[in-house]
Design a protein around this motif. Structure first.
Motif, short mmCIF file in Angstrom:
data_model
loop_
_atom_site.label_atom_id
_atom_site.label_comp_id
_atom_site.label_asym_id
_atom_site.label_seq_id
_atom_site.Cartn_x
_atom_site.Cartn_y
_atom_site.Cartn_z
N ARG A 144 0.90 -1.17 0.10
CA ARG A 144 0.01 -0.04 -0.02
C ARG A 144 0.87 1.19 0.07
O ARG A 144 2.12 1.19 0.10
CB ARG A 144 -0.93 0.14 1.03
CG ARG A 144 -0.34 0.05 2.75
CD ARG A 144 -1.49 -0.47 3.61
NE ARG A 144 -2.51 0.18 3.52
CZ ARG A 144 -3.67 -0.31 3.24
NH1 ARG A 144 -3.68 -1.60 2.85
NH2 ARG A 144 -4.78 0.49 3.11
N ARG A 151 -4.13 9.46 2.88
CA ARG A 151 -5.22 8.89 2.13
C ARG A 151 -4.35 7.58 1.60
O ARG A 151 -3.21 7.53 1.24
CB ARG A 151 -5.44 9.78 0.93
CG ARG A 151 -6.28 10.96 1.22
CD ARG A 151 -6.71 11.71 -0.31
NE ARG A 151 -5.49 12.41 -0.58
CZ ARG A 151 -5.36 13.50 -0.32
NH1 ARG A 151 -5.80 14.28 0.63
NH2 ARG A 151 -4.15 14.30 -0.67
N ASP A 152 -5.23 6.48 2.06
CA ASP A 152 -4.66 5.20 1.38
C ASP A 152 -4.77 4.57 0.44
O ASP A 152 -6.13 4.76 -0.05
CB ASP A 152 -4.99 4.19 2.71
CG ASP A 152 -4.46 4.49 4.09
OD1 ASP A 152 -3.38 5.14 4.31
OD2 ASP A 152 -5.12 4.08 5.17
N TYR A 153 -4.03 3.96 -0.27
CA TYR A 153 -4.21 3.42 -1.66
C TYR A 153 -3.31 1.93 -1.55
O TYR A 153 -2.30 1.80 -1.01
CB TYR A 153 -3.29 4.10 -2.67
CG TYR A 153 -3.99 5.62 -3.00
CD1 TYR A 153 -4.85 5.89 -4.06
CD2 TYR A 153 -3.44 6.64 -2.26
CE1 TYR A 153 -5.28 7.13 -4.10
CE2 TYR A 153 -4.02 7.94 -2.31
CZ TYR A 153 -4.79 8.08 -3.24
OH TYR A 153 -5.42 9.33 -3.48
N THR A 154 -4.28 1.19 -2.16
CA THR A 154 -3.92 -0.37 -2.19
C THR A 154 -3.12 -0.66 -3.43
O THR A 154 -3.74 -0.36 -4.29
CB THR A 154 -4.95 -1.45 -1.82
OG1 THR A 154 -5.87 -1.28 -0.67
CG2 THR A 154 -4.61 -2.63 -1.97
N LYS A 155 -2.18 -1.25 -3.09
CA LYS A 155 -1.03 -1.76 -4.28
C LYS A 155 -1.99 -2.83 -4.92
O LYS A 155 -2.09 -3.93 -4.49
CB LYS A 155 0.26 -2.02 -3.99
CG LYS A 155 1.05 -2.16 -5.25
CD LYS A 155 2.52 -2.19 -5.02
CE LYS A 155 2.59 -3.46 -4.53
NZ LYS A 155 4.23 -3.88 -4.48
N TYR A 160 -2.44 1.42 -8.20
CA TYR A 160 -3.08 1.61 -6.71
C TYR A 160 -4.42 1.91 -6.77
O TYR A 160 -5.09 2.71 -7.96
CB TYR A 160 -2.35 2.85 -5.99
CG TYR A 160 -0.72 2.18 -5.99
CD1 TYR A 160 -0.40 1.93 -4.72
CD2 TYR A 160 0.25 2.63 -6.81
CE1 TYR A 160 0.84 1.70 -4.34
CE2 TYR A 160 1.67 2.20 -6.36
CZ TYR A 160 1.84 1.62 -5.25
OH TYR A 160 3.14 1.35 -4.95
N THR A 161 -5.43 1.47 -5.73
CA THR A 161 -6.75 1.89 -6.05
C THR A 161 -7.08 2.51 -4.70
O THR A 161 -6.54 2.08 -3.68
CB THR A 161 -7.54 0.51 -6.32
OG1 THR A 161 -7.14 -0.49 -5.29
CG2 THR A 161 -7.20 0.01 -7.48
N ASN A 162 -7.94 3.38 -4.82
CA ASN A 162 -8.77 3.77 -3.66
C ASN A 162 -10.34 3.99 -3.78
O ASN A 162 -10.76 4.59 -4.41
CB ASN A 162 -8.21 5.27 -3.16
CG ASN A 162 -8.71 5.86 -2.11
OD1 ASN A 162 -10.10 5.89 -1.83
ND2 ASN A 162 -8.00 6.60 -1.02
N ALA A 212 -6.19 11.36 -6.97
CA ALA A 212 -5.90 10.17 -6.79
C ALA A 212 -4.40 10.17 -7.84
O ALA A 212 -3.39 9.74 -7.29
CB ALA A 212 -6.56 9.08 -6.98
N ASP A 232 -1.56 12.03 -5.92
CA ASP A 232 -1.15 11.50 -4.68
C ASP A 232 -0.14 10.39 -5.08
O ASP A 232 0.90 10.13 -4.59
CB ASP A 232 -2.07 10.91 -3.97
CG ASP A 232 -2.97 11.91 -3.15
OD1 ASP A 232 -2.59 12.87 -3.04
OD2 ASP A 232 -4.11 11.50 -2.83
N VAL A 233 -0.54 9.51 -6.27
CA VAL A 233 0.38 8.40 -6.80
C VAL A 233 1.68 8.92 -7.18
O VAL A 233 2.66 8.42 -7.20
CB VAL A 233 -0.50 7.51 -7.69
CG1 VAL A 233 0.49 6.25 -8.13
CG2 VAL A 233 -1.48 6.77 -6.69
#
Length: 279
Positions: free
Chosen positions: A126, A132-136, A170-172, A252, A255-256
């Motif tokens: 992640r 803000r959290d993003y899952t890899k 990455y997804t949010n 998003a 951020d990434v």
């Protein structure tokens, strides 16, 4: 006037005594001998002193004036040391090597020698940016840079000597972002690719993420640092187009992209630190 018995010489007085000439002669002789002795002793003393001085001068000149002296000769004030000798600290005139700059490392291929892998650039499962959290999701790496680029991004990569592109998704929630880090030989090449870039990086589905940003409206970004360019494409996970007034996909993507920048700089700092230690 009467003086009585034993008075002055003259009428009625006694006769003057006759001098003892023999005694007087002896006394005069003794006086003459004393004076001669005194004179002779003084002359001998003077002669002895003169001899000592002469001896001192002769001894002092035995070396031809090279500096040996008898105990009777003292050095002149100019010959005396003015201060006691003290050792002075010495310093090397060689400057220590200047610390290497992290940006210098990632701008020069000869210094930026650490392996370039998806696991190294995108570790963990992640990313967190500004809370803000993003899952890899899926990751991939290719040396065929043109295969992961569309439209304006294709010539920007292939025309500036791109050597490798490493991607991660990455997804949010209902938004997905694919980021690609492109590797060039020089900083100048990366800057040219950034300036020429446009849509689009090819999104990377997989690991539970469906295809997105294919033939639909999405958000994209492009940037560069050192000899690296980094590009993103962000859209909805259901494949629907991103509306112009919608900001979630845009945020998003930013951020990434920031996460990619931080990973490149972490790589730079690690190599700069290792180079400084090696010196």
């Amino acid at each position: 006037m009467s003086f009585g018995q034993g008075g002055p010489y003259g009428p009625g007085g006694s006769q003057p005594p006759t001098p003892d000439w023999s005694a007087l002669a002896d006394t005069a002789a003794r006086d003459r001998r004393r004076r001669w002795l005194l004179f002779g002793g003084g002359a001998l003393a003077a002669a002895a002193i003169a001899a000592i001085v002469a001896t001192a001068v002769i001894v002092g000149d035995d070396d031809g004036g090279k500096g040996d002296r008898s105990a009777s000769q003292l050095p002149t004030p100019a010959e005396l040391p003015s201060e006691s000798a003290q050792s002075e600290p010495t310093f090397s005139d060689v400057d220590p090597p200047a610390p290497i700059s992290p940006l210098e490392v990632i701008s020069d291929r000869s210094k930026d020698t650490a392996p370039i892998t998806a696991a190294g650039l995108f570790p963990g499962d992640r990313a967190t940016v500004a809370g803000r959290d993003y899952t890899k999701g899926a990751t991939a790496s290719t040396k065929d840079c043109g295969s992961v680029a569309q439209k304006k991004l294709y010539p920007a990569l292939t025309g500036n000597g791109c050597r490798q592109v490493v991607r991660a998704t990455y997804t949010n929630g209902d938004v997905a972002v694919t980021v690609g880090i492109a590797v060039f030989d020089t900083k100048a090449a990366a800057e040219k690719a950034k300036a020429a870039a446009g849509p689009f990086l090819v999104s990377l589905p997989g690991d539970g993420v469906e295809r997105f940003c294919r033939n639909t409206a999405c958000r994209s970004t492009s940037n560069a640092i050192g000899r690296y360019g980094y590009f993103t494409i962000a859209g909805n996970t259901d494949g629907s187009p991103v509306r112009t007034d919608e900001t979630k996909a845009r945020q998003a993507g930013l951020d990434v992209a920031e996460h990619a920048f931080s990973r490149i700089m972490q790589r730079a700092n690690a190599q700069a630190s290792a180079a400084a230690t090696a010196r």
